[in-house]
Design an enzyme around this catalytic site. Structure first.
Site, short mmCIF file in Angstrom:
data_model
loop_
_atom_site.label_atom_id
_atom_site.label_comp_id
_atom_site.label_asym_id
_atom_site.label_seq_id
_atom_site.Cartn_x
_atom_site.Cartn_y
_atom_site.Cartn_z
N LYS A 80 43.91 -15.87 35.66
CA LYS A 80 43.81 -14.73 36.57
C LYS A 80 44.88 -14.79 37.66
O LYS A 80 45.54 -13.79 37.97
CB LYS A 80 42.41 -14.69 37.20
CG LYS A 80 42.13 -13.46 38.06
CD LYS A 80 40.77 -13.55 38.72
CE LYS A 80 39.65 -13.62 37.72
NZ LYS A 80 38.31 -13.62 38.36
N LYS B 97 37.72 -24.31 40.30
CA LYS B 97 36.38 -23.76 40.54
C LYS B 97 35.49 -24.88 41.04
O LYS B 97 35.61 -26.04 40.60
CB LYS B 97 35.79 -23.16 39.26
CG LYS B 97 34.81 -22.04 39.53
CD LYS B 97 35.53 -20.76 39.96
CE LYS B 97 34.56 -19.60 40.10
NZ LYS B 97 35.29 -18.35 40.37
N ASN C 147 27.53 -7.80 44.90
CA ASN C 147 28.72 -7.39 45.64
C ASN C 147 29.70 -6.63 44.76
O ASN C 147 30.13 -5.52 45.12
CB ASN C 147 29.39 -8.62 46.24
CG ASN C 147 30.65 -8.28 47.00
OD1 ASN C 147 31.72 -8.13 46.42
ND2 ASN C 147 30.55 -8.15 48.32
N SER D 107 42.11 -12.79 48.74
CA SER D 107 42.13 -14.16 49.27
C SER D 107 43.56 -14.61 49.53
O SER D 107 43.84 -15.29 50.53
CB SER D 107 41.45 -15.12 48.29
OG SER D 107 40.05 -15.04 48.38
#
EC number: 1.4.1.4
Length: 421
Positions: free
Chosen positions: A94, A106, A221, A354
């Site tokens: 990604k 992660k 979300n 981010s």
């Protein structure tokens, strides 16, 4: 969470297929099939009743050829190390596809955060930050929230890390509250990015998204904000589900009402989309099977599988969640002419935001909400354009093939230039 490492197996299949279709050497797959580093930690927490519980946590650092590791931290009672490895691999893809200067990582803690008091949750968050602190940093590994964590958890973690470092260290964690070096766009960035991806693909497939019907699986979300922004862009949300069931309203479900339920759920866990006007269905998966133009699976992985893909009637699937469509199911959809916009493209809005927050923090500057959203939208739109153009060129490929090969090219070139391969 997946059972018996199934999600990891599927992720490795995706990478294997990308390596083969891109004509990369076998050694490249071997290097990507194992993470660079796995950190396993034990986090003791003194519970409110005076006893101690010890929670198991991980941080998987998969590949950093393109830059510092980047990926979220998940608090979930069923998370496994295999899941964490798979998610770190997806983050590598990604981040590369988005053109970001990041590798993939992660983190996870096996815990049900809903069963913790606020004090217990804070102690767990700070304990995790302390445990992984030696191996994270603004130029090494930059965590963010994921399932079961939020901006408040990031605030506790960045505060704990700053104490250990003896300085304010805002760029080590992203998706922080606006009051603590965060950006207000981060709250809705993933859902906004999903909506932008859907709009850009719909524009190329059908000439536009206006009037197209949408079903959303998951009202957290990502799902709630995707529904909100899709409506803003001219689509009509006719179904949405949460863990309690599905509501269907062919006249349309207002995005603001969906958001209201999402916000209420932060305070009251019993809040549900079933309170919205429309037909109520007890099955939360009913949203997957609606006769709509666009389906947005935005909850968890492996919800569209070979055993239920025949019930999916949408013409376009835009993956808001990570890995919601299994490889076998995607092949079936491809054979039927259903287009799947893959997770590594569709839900990259969160990590792109981010990145923008990280840049702000490193330079101690701040963009306003409108400017930040403009930058996010531009990056998402450009990414979709690149992948779509490649997909059109390679007639036998799925859009995931185009996205994965494009991502792998950037990683391979970086590894080759570094002398790693």
């Amino acid at each position: 969470m997946s059972q018996n490492g199934q999600f990891l197996e599927y992720t490795l299949q995706v990478i294997r297929r990308g390596v083969e279709m891109g004509g990369f050497p076998e050694d490249f797959y071997k290097l990507l099939s194992r993470p660079k580093r796995i950190i396993q930690v034990s986090i003791p927490v003194k519970m409110d009743n005076g006893s101690y519980e010890v929670f198991e946590g991980y941080r998987v650092q998969h590949n950093d050829a393109l830059g510092p590791f980047k990926g979220g931290i998940r608090f979930h009672p069923e998370v496994t190390l295999a899941d964490d490895i798979a998610l770190a691999m997806l983050m590598t893809l990604k981040n590369s596809l988005a053109g970001l200067p990041y590798g993939g990582a992660k983190g996870a803690v096996r815990v049900d955060p809903r069963r913790l008091s606020r004090r217990e949750l804070e102690e767990l968050a700070r304990g995790y930050a302390r445990a992984v602190a030696p191996l994270i940093g603004e130029q090494l590994d930059i965590p963010a929230p994921d399932v079961g964590t939020d901006s408040q958890v990031m605030a506790w973690m960045v505060d704990e890390y700053s104490k250990l470092a003896g300085r304010n260290a805002p760029a080590v964690f992203t998706s922080k509250p606006p009051e603590l070096w965060g950006n207000p766009v981060r709250e809705y960035s993933t859902g906004f990015g999903v909506a932008v991806a859907a709009r850009e693909v719909a524009k190329r497939l059908w000439g536009g998204i206006e009037g197209k019907t949408v079903a959303v699986h998951g009202a957290g979300n990502t799902g709630a904000w995707a529904a909100y922004w899709l409506e803003k862009m001219g689509a009509k949300v006719v179904a949405i589900s949460d863990t309690r069931g599905t509501v269907v309203n062919k006249a349309g479900i207002p995005g603001e009402q969906i958001l209201k339920v999402y916000m209420e759920k932060k305070r009251d866990k019993s809040a549900t989309v079933l309170a919205l006007e429309g037909e109520k269905i007890a099955d939360s998966n009913a949203s997957l099977y609606q006769d709509v133009d666009i389906l947005v699976p935005a909850a968890i992985e492996n919800v569209v599988r070979e055993d239920n893909v025949g019930l999916v009637r949408a013409r376009l699937v835009v993956e808001g969640a990570n890995g919601p469509t299994t490889p076998g199911a995607e092949r079936r959809l491809y054979e039927r002419g259903v287009v799947v916009v893959p997770d590594i493209l569709a839900n990259a809005g969160g990590v792109i935001m981010s990145y923008l927050e990280w840049v702000e923090n490193l330079q101690w500057l701040f963009w306003d909400e409108e400017e930040t959203r403009r930058r996010l939208e531009a990056i998402m739109s450009n990414n979709v354009a690149r992948v779509y153009a490649r997909w059109e060129k390679e007639k036998s490929w799925t859009m995931r093939d185009a996205a994965v090969v494009t991502a792998l090219e950037r990683i391979y070139n970086a590894m080759k230039t570094r002398g790693w391969i």
